[in-house]
Design a protein around this motif. Sequence first.
Motif, PDB file in Angstrom:
ATOM      1  N   VAL A 170       0.865  -1.238  -0.063  1.00  0.00           N
ATOM      2  CA  VAL A 170       0.065   0.006   0.243  1.00  0.00           C
ATOM      3  C   VAL A 170       1.080   1.287  -0.303  1.00  0.00           C
ATOM      4  O   VAL A 170       1.882   1.728   1.067  1.00  0.00           O
ATOM      5  N   ILE A 171       0.808   2.357  -0.609  1.00  0.00           N
ATOM      6  CA  ILE A 171       1.364   3.718  -0.982  1.00  0.00           C
ATOM      7  C   ILE A 171      -0.478   4.027  -0.654  1.00  0.00           C
ATOM      8  O   ILE A 171      -0.510   4.494  -2.088  1.00  0.00           O
ATOM      9  N   ARG A 172       0.797   5.509  -0.139  1.00  0.00           N
ATOM     10  CA  ARG A 172      -0.910   6.426   0.082  1.00  0.00           C
ATOM     11  C   ARG A 172      -0.304   8.395  -0.354  1.00  0.00           C
ATOM     12  O   ARG A 172       1.284   8.396   1.053  1.00  0.00           O
ATOM     13  N   VAL A 183       7.223   8.224  -7.975  1.00  0.00           N
ATOM     14  CA  VAL A 183       6.653   7.697  -7.267  1.00  0.00           C
ATOM     15  C   VAL A 183       6.102   6.292  -7.593  1.00  0.00           C
ATOM     16  O   VAL A 183       5.883   5.061  -7.558  1.00  0.00           O
ATOM     17  N   ALA A 184       4.918   6.138  -9.189  1.00  0.00           N
ATOM     18  CA  ALA A 184       4.962   5.532  -9.906  1.00  0.00           C
ATOM     19  C   ALA A 184       5.147   4.366 -10.396  1.00  0.00           C
ATOM     20  O   ALA A 184       5.442   3.061 -10.745  1.00  0.00           O
ATOM     21  N   GLY A 185       6.720   4.974 -10.721  1.00  0.00           N
ATOM     22  CA  GLY A 185       7.628   4.449 -11.198  1.00  0.00           C
ATOM     23  C   GLY A 185       8.352   3.060 -10.005  1.00  0.00           C
ATOM     24  O   GLY A 185       8.165   2.251 -10.260  1.00  0.00           O
ATOM     25  N   GLN A 186       8.874   4.162  -9.079  1.00  0.00           N
ATOM     26  CA  GLN A 186       8.190   2.581  -7.938  1.00  0.00           C
ATOM     27  C   GLN A 186       7.951   1.975  -7.838  1.00  0.00           C
ATOM     28  O   GLN A 186       8.195   0.795  -7.332  1.00  0.00           O
ATOM     29  N   PHE A 199       4.939   0.851   1.822  1.00  0.00           N
ATOM     30  CA  PHE A 199       6.221   0.885   1.357  1.00  0.00           C
ATOM     31  C   PHE A 199       6.122   3.443   0.693  1.00  0.00           C
ATOM     32  O   PHE A 199       4.908   3.195   0.544  1.00  0.00           O
ATOM     33  N   GLY A 200       6.661   3.650   1.008  1.00  0.00           N
ATOM     34  CA  GLY A 200       6.734   5.297   0.320  1.00  0.00           C
ATOM     35  C   GLY A 200       7.884   6.120   0.938  1.00  0.00           C
ATOM     36  O   GLY A 200       8.212   6.529   1.594  1.00  0.00           O
ATOM     37  N   PRO A 201       8.296   7.558   0.216  1.00  0.00           N
ATOM     38  CA  PRO A 201       9.398   8.119   0.179  1.00  0.00           C
ATOM     39  C   PRO A 201       8.613   9.442   1.028  1.00  0.00           C
ATOM     40  O   PRO A 201       6.883   9.385   0.350  1.00  0.00           O
ATOM     41  N   SER A 202       9.047  10.126   2.005  1.00  0.00           N
ATOM     42  CA  SER A 202       8.240  11.481   2.683  1.00  0.00           C
ATOM     43  C   SER A 202       6.955  11.574   2.423  1.00  0.00           C
ATOM     44  O   SER A 202       6.419  10.559   3.770  1.00  0.00           O
ATOM     45  N   THR A 211       2.628   8.701   6.541  1.00  0.00           N
ATOM     46  CA  THR A 211       1.428   7.806   6.123  1.00  0.00           C
ATOM     47  C   THR A 211       1.458   6.563   6.970  1.00  0.00           C
ATOM     48  O   THR A 211      -0.188   6.104   7.288  1.00  0.00           O
ATOM     49  N   GLN A 212       2.255   5.736   6.057  1.00  0.00           N
ATOM     50  CA  GLN A 212       2.903   4.243   7.368  1.00  0.00           C
ATOM     51  C   GLN A 212       2.508   4.584   8.158  1.00  0.00           C
ATOM     52  O   GLN A 212       2.471   4.593   8.921  1.00  0.00           O
ATOM     53  N   TRP A 213       3.487   5.521   9.262  1.00  0.00           N
ATOM     54  CA  TRP A 213       3.771   6.224  10.336  1.00  0.00           C
ATOM     55  C   TRP A 213       2.362   6.465  11.199  1.00  0.00           C
ATOM     56  O   TRP A 213       2.077   5.978  12.163  1.00  0.00           O
ATOM     57  N   ALA A 214       1.557   6.979  10.599  1.00  0.00           N
ATOM     58  CA  ALA A 214      -0.023   7.637  11.236  1.00  0.00           C
ATOM     59  C   ALA A 214      -0.311   5.516  11.462  1.00  0.00           C
ATOM     60  O   ALA A 214      -1.469   6.312  12.294  1.00  0.00           O
ATOM     61  N   VAL A 215      -0.365   5.222  10.250  1.00  0.00           N
ATOM     62  CA  VAL A 215      -1.489   4.255  10.859  1.00  0.00           C
ATOM     63  C   VAL A 215      -0.616   3.073  11.400  1.00  0.00           C
ATOM     64  O   VAL A 215      -1.251   2.431  12.412  1.00  0.00           O
ATOM     65  N   ALA A 216       0.708   2.505  11.662  1.00  0.00           N
ATOM     66  CA  ALA A 216       0.875   1.622  11.884  1.00  0.00           C
ATOM     67  C   ALA A 216       1.191   1.242  13.640  1.00  0.00           C
ATOM     68  O   ALA A 216       0.582  -0.052  14.084  1.00  0.00           O
ATOM     69  N   GLY A 217       1.311   2.069  14.083  1.00  0.00           N
ATOM     70  CA  GLY A 217       1.414   2.445  15.345  1.00  0.00           C
ATOM     71  C   GLY A 217       0.163   2.385  16.073  1.00  0.00           C
ATOM     72  O   GLY A 217      -0.159   1.437  17.272  1.00  0.00           O
TER      73      GLY A 217
END
Length: 551
Positions: free
Chosen positions: A62-64, A73-76, A132-135, A140-146
């Motif tokens: 998931v990339i947001r 980022v689409a290329g990644q 996955f994702g930069p910047s 957005t990853q940190w916002a949900v993980a914990g």
Amino acid sequence: MRTLRNRLSRWAQSRTLRGLTPGPHDFEIRRNLRVPMDDGVELLADLILPTGDPDPRLPTIVIRGPYGRSGPVAGQAKALAREGFPVLFQSCRGTWGSGGVFTPQVDEQRDGIATHRWVRAQPWCTGRVATFGPSYMGYTQWAVAGRLQRDDPDLAPDALCLLVTMPDFGAITWDNGAFALRNALGWSQMMSRMIHREMLPLLLGMLRPDRRLLRGFATLPLSAGDVAATGRRIHWYRDWVTHERLTDDYWTSQSHTASVADVTAPTYMITGWHDIFLPWQLRNHARLAAAGRPPRLTIGPWGHSAPELGATAIGEATAFLKEHFLGTPSARPAPVRAYRTGAGQWHDLPSWPPPGVTGRTWHLHEAGRLHTGVPDGGVTGYVYDPADPTPAVGGPSLEPKQGPVDNAAHESRPDVAVFRGDVLTEAVTIAGAPIARIRFRSSRPSADVFVRICDVHPDGRSMSVCDAIRRVEVSGGDFQEVEIELWPAFHTFAAGHRISVQVSSGAHPRYARNPGSGEPAGSAATLHRAEQEISHDPARPSHLDLPVWAP
């Protein structure tokens, strides 16, 4: 047609992610999937599905993000699909066709949780989910993980890939009390143009200096910079400018630092010595390591948007995920891989900072000298004029060109105090965050202290290594100690070079100039000259503590 598209995509990947061999899978894209949020708003997403019998044990990724579902980022995302990962690439609320209004950071936790719930219910989900994702895509990853790990672990991501990012954007917006003007206003202008689909100004602003943005940097009060830069009010920018204290509910509600230690999933991190998020990313690495879950970490000679970082991240993230989900043996000899600047060498290390670091104190002396002996008295003074602010020379930014910059001409300015060590007879390597403790006083009630370390080469170049700023509320007329933790570094000052320290009161427009009045930063419009002094008296010393590494 699909075969031609995949061939073109492979060619594009070889051009944009240089050094990364495309994976064996082709892919198909299902565009504009509508993902329902809890309040009824629908966010658009593209689903990129690998073809050619990918391993079903691999996670769905998931990339947001808010920057659109095309571009780097689409290329990644497509490169990950070529490795066999199904990828859902979603546009954040209020961006690129997604419903609702974009307000940075505010909605990412609730929207992210709703997205993870929806993804796990889809027939194409492999049953395990990685992020996955930069910047901003890392935020957005940190916002949900914990939060999910604590409250709903069945929905929590099974692995995270965090690229040049952090979980608290307030801390970088108000960096030790100084407003990060160049990044905050520059990013806000870019996002405003994206939301209003002003693509030509957006493109031109990336190719040449943007006169409207430069006008915004010069505008007072700070709260009016958005209109100068874009011709319109930007609601989040005005919120940022008017909330100076990170203890305000406005910022604490957007920060996910407190839940970092709750993350139990395997985590991969990559950053660069010139990245805008570096100190915070390394602090979060340390938090997870202290909790017994050290992430895989790579630190390279990169800035925030360096092309080399993207290719390295895809290759390393792919290997990391396959190691954890398929049991593929790791090719990494150690959990930390870091590039040592000044020496041009990569090191495989058991931890960061590495073992063998000891503190060494260098004192500021009169006549611009720097050495380890006891200081011999006196003060060094300079005048800071916010009407002619000390300029930023290099330093981490969102701009494409990032890295060490020659400060030789900058150090001749009368508002920059410079202290230089003797020529080194043997190399000195630092590994970690230097600490500056400056005994400082100002004629104004508010002042900034900016400290930079440079590596002075035999030919006279004074190349930037690391720096930091702190805004000071001046109390009385006596000297007060200002402690500043500088940007982390892994750098060797070679024999024959000299260590140099700058002390000044600004770096405009990287940081907004301090008007000196002590008024709220967002509304202050009158500029005041300030007489600044640095003490190097034995009873009131100023010094720099360097984390010296001896492997």
